[in-house]
Motif scaffolding. Structure first.
Motif, mmCIF file in Angstrom:
data_model
loop_
_atom_site.group_PDB
_atom_site.id
_atom_site.type_symbol
_atom_site.label_atom_id
_atom_site.label_comp_id
_atom_site.label_asym_id
_atom_site.label_seq_id
_atom_site.Cartn_x
_atom_site.Cartn_y
_atom_site.Cartn_z
ATOM 1 N N VAL A 13 0.916 -1.420 -0.098
ATOM 2 C CA VAL A 13 -0.086 0.104 0.127
ATOM 3 C C VAL A 13 0.654 1.231 -0.294
ATOM 4 O O VAL A 13 1.700 1.153 1.227
ATOM 5 C CB VAL A 13 -1.120 -0.210 1.443
ATOM 6 C CG1 VAL A 13 -1.670 1.700 1.308
ATOM 7 C CG2 VAL A 13 -2.003 -1.113 1.400
ATOM 8 N N GLU B 178 0.623 5.169 0.798
ATOM 9 C CA GLU B 178 -0.253 6.412 1.388
ATOM 10 C C GLU B 178 0.776 7.470 1.459
ATOM 11 O O GLU B 178 2.114 7.008 0.952
ATOM 12 C CB GLU B 178 -1.110 5.471 2.150
ATOM 13 C CG GLU B 178 -0.022 4.892 3.171
ATOM 14 C CD GLU B 178 -0.880 4.495 4.100
ATOM 15 O OE1 GLU B 178 -2.374 5.156 4.341
ATOM 16 O OE2 GLU B 178 -0.938 3.532 5.231
ATOM 17 N N TYR C 36 -1.383 -1.686 -3.731
ATOM 18 C CA TYR C 36 -3.041 -0.062 -3.763
ATOM 19 C C TYR C 36 -1.971 1.328 -4.031
ATOM 20 O O TYR C 36 -1.862 1.563 -2.851
ATOM 21 C CB TYR C 36 -3.859 -0.561 -2.782
ATOM 22 C CG TYR C 36 -4.560 -1.456 -2.771
ATOM 23 C CD1 TYR C 36 -5.508 -2.156 -3.282
ATOM 24 C CD2 TYR C 36 -3.801 -3.208 -2.816
ATOM 25 C CE1 TYR C 36 -6.262 -2.879 -3.922
ATOM 26 C CE2 TYR C 36 -4.180 -4.142 -2.982
ATOM 27 C CZ TYR C 36 -5.701 -4.040 -3.469
ATOM 28 O OH TYR C 36 -6.775 -5.411 -4.099
ATOM 29 N N ARG D 118 -2.934 4.249 -2.965
ATOM 30 C CA ARG D 118 -4.369 5.505 -1.925
ATOM 31 C C ARG D 118 -4.130 7.539 -2.907
ATOM 32 O O ARG D 118 -3.308 7.748 -3.258
ATOM 33 C CB ARG D 118 -4.528 5.710 -0.580
ATOM 34 C CG ARG D 118 -4.429 4.506 0.350
ATOM 35 C CD ARG D 118 -4.254 4.413 1.514
ATOM 36 N NE ARG D 118 -5.120 3.422 2.343
ATOM 37 C CZ ARG D 118 -5.630 2.598 2.946
ATOM 38 N NH1 ARG D 118 -6.677 3.168 2.639
ATOM 39 N NH2 ARG D 118 -6.560 1.870 2.669
ATOM 40 N N ASP E 11 -4.020 10.136 -1.138
ATOM 41 C CA ASP E 11 -3.595 10.845 -0.827
ATOM 42 C C ASP E 11 -1.405 10.847 -0.878
ATOM 43 O O ASP E 11 -1.023 11.369 -0.471
ATOM 44 C CB ASP E 11 -3.298 11.108 0.271
ATOM 45 C CG ASP E 11 -3.078 9.456 1.762
ATOM 46 O OD1 ASP E 11 -2.775 8.514 0.448
ATOM 47 O OD2 ASP E 11 -3.080 9.510 2.660
ATOM 48 N N MET F 7 -6.361 4.084 -6.157
ATOM 49 C CA MET F 7 -8.271 3.862 -5.118
ATOM 50 C C MET F 7 -8.349 5.138 -6.392
ATOM 51 O O MET F 7 -7.989 6.377 -5.242
ATOM 52 C CB MET F 7 -7.379 3.479 -3.959
ATOM 53 C CG MET F 7 -7.062 1.790 -3.823
ATOM 54 S SD MET F 7 -6.573 1.829 -2.123
ATOM 55 C CE MET F 7 -8.119 1.676 -1.376
ATOM 56 N N ASN F 8 -9.575 5.392 -5.700
ATOM 57 C CA ASN F 8 -10.284 6.244 -5.842
ATOM 58 C C ASN F 8 -10.553 6.805 -3.907
ATOM 59 O O ASN F 8 -10.551 8.175 -3.743
ATOM 60 C CB ASN F 8 -11.453 6.395 -6.617
ATOM 61 C CG ASN F 8 -12.193 7.483 -6.923
ATOM 62 O OD1 ASN F 8 -11.720 9.022 -6.593
ATOM 63 N ND2 ASN F 8 -13.495 7.923 -7.498
ATOM 64 N N ARG F 9 -11.801 7.003 -3.488
ATOM 65 C CA ARG F 9 -12.364 6.821 -2.693
ATOM 66 C C ARG F 9 -12.515 5.208 -1.762
ATOM 67 O O ARG F 9 -13.379 6.131 -1.041
ATOM 68 C CB ARG F 9 -14.373 7.336 -2.795
ATOM 69 C CG ARG F 9 -14.127 8.424 -3.139
ATOM 70 C CD ARG F 9 -15.233 9.164 -3.547
ATOM 71 N NE ARG F 9 -14.917 10.970 -4.315
ATOM 72 C CZ ARG F 9 -15.903 10.814 -4.888
ATOM 73 N NH1 ARG F 9 -17.212 10.530 -4.883
ATOM 74 N NH2 ARG F 9 -15.509 12.038 -5.935
ATOM 75 N N GLU F 10 -12.444 4.470 -2.218
ATOM 76 C CA GLU F 10 -12.783 3.259 -1.382
ATOM 77 C C GLU F 10 -12.194 2.985 -0.034
ATOM 78 O O GLU F 10 -11.222 3.720 0.333
ATOM 79 C CB GLU F 10 -11.843 2.139 -2.328
ATOM 80 C CG GLU F 10 -12.365 1.272 -3.546
ATOM 81 C CD GLU F 10 -11.698 2.500 -4.725
ATOM 82 O OE1 GLU F 10 -11.084 3.368 -4.296
ATOM 83 O OE2 GLU F 10 -11.633 1.926 -5.773
ATOM 84 N N MET G 233 -13.002 5.034 2.230
ATOM 85 C CA MET G 233 -13.246 6.184 2.819
ATOM 86 C C MET G 233 -14.728 5.954 3.851
ATOM 87 O O MET G 233 -15.162 6.131 3.157
ATOM 88 C CB MET G 233 -13.066 7.263 1.751
ATOM 89 C CG MET G 233 -11.502 7.662 1.304
ATOM 90 S SD MET G 233 -11.447 8.287 0.707
ATOM 91 C CE MET G 233 -10.533 10.413 1.237
#
Length: 65
Positions: free
Chosen positions: A6, A8, A28, A30, A32, A59-62, A64
């Motif tokens: 991930v 981020e 993945y 994110r 940000d 990812m878009n809004r997953e 959140m």
């Protein structure tokens, strides 16, 4: 089973680990993550991993709330 990474703003795996991903590995990214100072390097590494067969999901809004 492959690796799961991930990316981020608060953390990310080593660039070499991302770049070495291949089939059965998942990355993945994110939203940000683009605020990271080293973001262009991670984007390039994810592209290399994608070309090697890794699953790269931006990812878009997953997840959140």
């Amino acid at each position: 089973m492959g690796a799961l990474h991930v990316i981020e703003s608060a953390g990310a795996p080593a660039l070499g680990d991302v770049r070495d991903c291949g089939p059965d590995d998942c990355i993945y990214i994110r939203p940000d993550a683009t605020t990271r100072r080293d973001w262009p390097r991670y984007w390039e590494a994810a592209g290399v991993a994608f070309a090697r067969g890794a699953f790269v999901h931006v990812m878009n809004r997953e997840g959140m709330v």
